[in-house]
Design a protein around this motif. Structure first.
Motif, mmCIF file in Angstrom:
data_model
loop_
_atom_site.group_PDB
_atom_site.id
_atom_site.type_symbol
_atom_site.label_atom_id
_atom_site.label_comp_id
_atom_site.label_asym_id
_atom_site.label_seq_id
_atom_site.Cartn_x
_atom_site.Cartn_y
_atom_site.Cartn_z
ATOM 1 N N ALA A 170 0.839 -1.198 0.000
ATOM 2 C CA ALA A 170 0.000 0.000 0.000
ATOM 3 C C ALA A 170 0.873 1.247 0.000
ATOM 4 O O ALA A 170 1.963 1.258 0.572
ATOM 5 N N LEU A 171 0.370 2.282 -0.649
ATOM 6 C CA LEU A 171 1.049 3.573 -0.666
ATOM 7 C C LEU A 171 0.748 4.288 0.638
ATOM 8 O O LEU A 171 -0.412 4.582 0.949
ATOM 9 N N GLU A 172 1.785 4.573 1.423
ATOM 10 C CA GLU A 172 1.650 5.252 2.708
ATOM 11 C C GLU A 172 2.573 6.460 2.724
ATOM 12 O O GLU A 172 3.777 6.318 2.914
ATOM 13 N N GLY A 173 2.021 7.637 2.495
ATOM 14 C CA GLY A 173 2.840 8.840 2.468
ATOM 15 C C GLY A 173 3.808 8.801 1.307
ATOM 16 O O GLY A 173 3.412 8.765 0.147
ATOM 17 N N VAL A 174 5.112 8.790 1.632
ATOM 18 C CA VAL A 174 6.134 8.736 0.579
ATOM 19 C C VAL A 174 6.720 7.336 0.446
ATOM 20 O O VAL A 174 7.699 7.136 -0.261
ATOM 21 N N ASP A 175 6.129 6.354 1.123
ATOM 22 C CA ASP A 175 6.618 4.978 1.064
ATOM 23 C C ASP A 175 5.560 4.057 0.458
ATOM 24 O O ASP A 175 4.362 4.334 0.508
ATOM 25 N N ILE A 176 6.036 2.960 -0.095
ATOM 26 C CA ILE A 176 5.161 1.860 -0.499
ATOM 27 C C ILE A 176 5.543 0.699 0.408
ATOM 28 O O ILE A 176 6.698 0.264 0.431
ATOM 29 N N VAL A 177 4.562 0.233 1.196
ATOM 30 C CA VAL A 177 4.842 -0.668 2.310
ATOM 31 C C VAL A 177 4.078 -1.978 2.157
ATOM 32 O O VAL A 177 2.903 -1.979 1.777
ATOM 33 N N TYR A 178 4.736 -3.087 2.464
ATOM 34 C CA TYR A 178 4.027 -4.365 2.509
ATOM 35 C C TYR A 178 3.094 -4.360 3.724
ATOM 36 O O TYR A 178 3.533 -4.125 4.853
ATOM 37 N N ILE A 179 1.800 -4.641 3.476
ATOM 38 C CA ILE A 179 0.847 -4.686 4.594
ATOM 39 C C ILE A 179 0.243 -6.075 4.783
ATOM 40 O O ILE A 179 -0.486 -6.293 5.747
#
Length: 253
Positions: free
Chosen positions: A99-108
């Motif tokens: 998922a796109l979280e702010g300026v990061d793309i994070v494994y959720i």
């Protein structure tokens, strides 16, 4: 710095229970009023608190928006997990949700087949923007100015012989990804792993994340992995439809 962050957290918790005066905040933190004022001004300028007409401070509208985004991400994970499990069962490989979280793309989320070799990826960990297929699936489908914002200052560390090592090369790959429809990681972070990914979109059509399938190259090279693209697309689009349905329900409430 740690004390400042701790004080900011205390203020947010304090004003979330009800509007507070400057003096009340100063007494809570056991600091001078001028120190409390500086903290409140910083939080207010960031939209996390707001100054009310009577001079008291309450929760800011930006914090409400952040909470909504956070809830959306948890909803996304909950809605997507059964689909990831099914896709992992069909493919026999590890599936990820990013998922796109702010300026990061994070494994959720992550589903690994029983008995499979565990991969390096960790839930809550940002993915490398220039190597991960999930990152490319997101970046390729964002407005270009937003993509450039996310890539600003990014270091193109070379991990393998296939790693993309410049912004120009990555942007060219993102253009190919957008035209093709899905993204690939051709052993670009670890040379023994490859991956394909497809974007997830919210109700407005904006990209919010991606689903990926990851395999050991000794088991499935990229050409064989791409045979699973139709299953990947169906899974990602099913998640998008469910997530849009949840958003539509909220809007109608």
């Amino acid at each position: 710095m740690a004390q400042t962050v701790s004080n900011a957290i205390e203020i947010l918790e304090f004003v979330s229970a009800g509007p507070r005066t400057l003096g009340e905040v100063a007494r809570l933190l056991d600091v001078h009023r001028s120190t409390a004022l500086r903290l409140l001004q910083t939080l207010t300028s960031g939209g996390l608190t707001r100054r009310l007409p009577d001079g008291r401070y309450g929760i800011g509208y930006r914090l409400v928006g952040l909470a909504q985004h956070a809830r959306d991400q948890f909803d996304l994970q909950a809605r997507a997990h059964p689909h990831l499990t099914t896709l992992s069962g069909i493919s026999g490989f590890t599936t990820h949700l990013a998922a796109l979280e702010g300026v990061d793309i994070v494994y959720i989320d992550k589903v690994e087949p029983e008995g499979s070799v565990r991969l390096y990826s960790e839930i809550g960990k940002p993915v490398p923007l220039h190597t991960a297929s999930a990152a490319k699936a997101v970046l390729a489908n964002l407005p270009r100015e937003r993509t450039l914002e996310l890539l600003d200052g990014w270091e193109y560390t070379s991990y393998t012989s296939t790693t993309i090592t410049s912004q120009d090369a990555l942007l060219a790959e993102l253009d190919r990804t957008q035209k093709r429809g899905w993204a690939v990681d051709d052993g670009e972070f670890e040379d023994f792993v490859n991956c394909i990914a497809y974007p997830i979109r919210e109700e407005s059509g904006q990209v919010i994340g991606a689903v990926s399938i990851t395999a050991l190259r000794v088991i499935s090279d990229l050409a064989k992995l791409e045979i699973l693209v139709p299953d990947l697309v169906r899974t990602s689009e099913a998640i998008s439809r469910e997530f849009r349905g949840v958003q539509g329900t909220r809007v109608g409430m």
